[in-house]
Write an enzyme that holds these catalytic residues in place. Structure first.
Site, mmCIF file in Angstrom:
data_model
loop_
_atom_site.group_PDB
_atom_site.id
_atom_site.type_symbol
_atom_site.label_atom_id
_atom_site.label_comp_id
_atom_site.label_asym_id
_atom_site.label_seq_id
_atom_site.Cartn_x
_atom_site.Cartn_y
_atom_site.Cartn_z
ATOM 1 N N HIS A 1 0.841 -1.081 0.090
ATOM 2 C CA HIS A 1 -0.001 0.078 0.036
ATOM 3 C C HIS A 1 0.959 1.142 -0.219
ATOM 4 O O HIS A 1 0.539 2.318 -0.697
ATOM 5 C CB HIS A 1 -0.921 -0.179 1.247
ATOM 6 C CG HIS A 1 -1.824 1.179 1.369
ATOM 7 N ND1 HIS A 1 -2.974 1.390 0.682
ATOM 8 C CD2 HIS A 1 -1.749 1.997 2.343
ATOM 9 C CE1 HIS A 1 -3.427 2.446 1.182
ATOM 10 N NE2 HIS A 1 -2.856 2.835 2.234
ATOM 11 N N HIS B 1 5.522 6.440 6.966
ATOM 12 C CA HIS B 1 5.221 5.822 5.357
ATOM 13 C C HIS B 1 4.722 7.110 4.703
ATOM 14 O O HIS B 1 4.659 8.431 5.518
ATOM 15 C CB HIS B 1 4.297 4.871 5.506
ATOM 16 C CG HIS B 1 2.973 5.157 6.379
ATOM 17 N ND1 HIS B 1 2.690 4.908 7.678
ATOM 18 C CD2 HIS B 1 1.846 5.893 5.948
ATOM 19 C CE1 HIS B 1 1.463 5.402 8.088
ATOM 20 N NE2 HIS B 1 1.025 5.816 7.116
ATOM 21 N N HIS C 1 1.727 9.081 1.781
ATOM 22 C CA HIS C 1 0.679 8.889 0.932
ATOM 23 C C HIS C 1 0.569 9.775 -0.296
ATOM 24 O O HIS C 1 1.156 11.153 0.053
ATOM 25 C CB HIS C 1 -0.670 9.189 2.008
ATOM 26 C CG HIS C 1 -0.702 8.214 2.967
ATOM 27 N ND1 HIS C 1 -1.459 7.017 2.832
ATOM 28 C CD2 HIS C 1 -0.413 8.357 4.375
ATOM 29 C CE1 HIS C 1 -1.589 6.245 4.053
ATOM 30 N NE2 HIS C 1 -1.013 7.045 4.724
ATOM 31 N N HIS D 1 3.356 10.216 7.201
ATOM 32 C CA HIS D 1 2.875 9.861 8.620
ATOM 33 C C HIS D 1 3.885 9.304 9.573
ATOM 34 O O HIS D 1 4.261 8.306 9.047
ATOM 35 C CB HIS D 1 1.641 8.861 8.456
ATOM 36 C CG HIS D 1 0.452 9.675 7.774
ATOM 37 N ND1 HIS D 1 -0.788 8.707 7.395
ATOM 38 C CD2 HIS D 1 0.147 10.914 7.453
ATOM 39 C CE1 HIS D 1 -1.728 9.832 6.678
ATOM 40 N NE2 HIS D 1 -0.909 10.936 6.962
ATOM 41 N N THR E 1 -6.072 5.738 9.402
ATOM 42 C CA THR E 1 -6.676 6.154 7.849
ATOM 43 C C THR E 1 -6.889 4.758 6.959
ATOM 44 O O THR E 1 -7.503 4.665 5.828
ATOM 45 C CB THR E 1 -5.739 6.970 7.051
ATOM 46 O OG1 THR E 1 -4.382 6.503 6.779
ATOM 47 C CG2 THR E 1 -5.575 8.340 7.779
HETATM 48 ZN ZN LIG Z 1 -0.651 7.048 6.834
#
Ligand SMILES: [Zn+2]
Length: 221
Positions: free
Chosen positions: A59, A84, A86, A103, A171
């Site tokens: 992801h 990580h 996004h 994050h 999230t």
């Molecule tokens: Zn995140």
């Protein structure tokens, strides 16, 4: 009969998860508009270089830390667990969507989760992404400890420590609530080439903004 009970329990737990992601009232990310300006503790980042431990979790690209990097906010101390990325960035400020966010997830000794969100605009090349992008494992196969390489998460902390704070959530499923959400006001930069390289691996892995409901956002200048 036993099988029936187990399937009923399984269905119940799946629907609890679905209901928080879909119907939770304190979900992240949000569009930050009206705020309450207040003085508050300045975050004290005591981050240290750590052995580089990188994973493709299917992801995003995730970097785990060795529990030596800490963040103090007021009376509470948190340990950096992992960071990580996004794209797009998720949290918006006055409707501005950022092309990327990092994050940084922390946990206190009592188990309180705290996420520090660092937003990015496109501009100059980012040194952390310069190090990480070529090392993203090609497939989802757990942590890769990179012999001889280290990383310091302090390179992801903006110079100015002003922030927004609200009650948020994870999230991704199960969208657990009760996560302290700290959005740094000063964005960092990454180059257009770096954004394209990341998006080539993980396109659109950011969550859409969620309703604010009864929450207020504190702005610590
Ligand atoms: Zn995140």
């Amino acid at each position: 009969m036993k099988l029936f009970i187990w399937s009923a329990l399984l269905l119940a737990s799946v629907s609890v998860q679905a209901s928080l992601c879909e119907n939770g009232k304190r979900q992240s990310p949000i569009n930050i508009t009206a705020t309450q300006k207040r003085s508050g503790p300045e975050p004290d980042f005591a981050y240290h270089p750590a052995p580089l431990n990188i994973a493709n979790d299917g992801h995003t690209v995730r970097v785990r830390f060795d529990k030596r990097s800490t963040l103090r906010l007021g009376k509470e101390q948190y340990t950096l667990q992992q960071f990580h990325f996004h794209t797009p960035g998720g949290d918006q400020i006055h409707g501005e969507e950022f092309p990327m966010a990092a994050h940084l997830l922390h946990k206190s000794a009592s188990g309180q989760l705290l996420a520090v969100v660092v937003l990015f605009r496109t501009g100059k090349e980012n040194s952390v992404l310069r190090q990480l992008l070529p090392l993203i494992p090609p497939k989802q196969d757990g942590d890769h400890l990179q012999a001889g390489l280290s990383i310091d998460a302090v390179s992801l902390v903006p110079r100015q420590h002003a922030y927004y704070r609200y009650a948020g959530s994870l999230t991704a499923a199960p969208c657990t609530e009760g996560v302290e959400w700290i959005v740094m006001k000063q964005p960092l930069e990454l180059s257009g080439e770096q954004l394209a390289a990341y998006r080539n691996r993980f396109a659109d892995n950011g969550r859409a903004v969620q309703p604010l409901h009864q929450r207020s956002v504190v702005e610590v200048p």
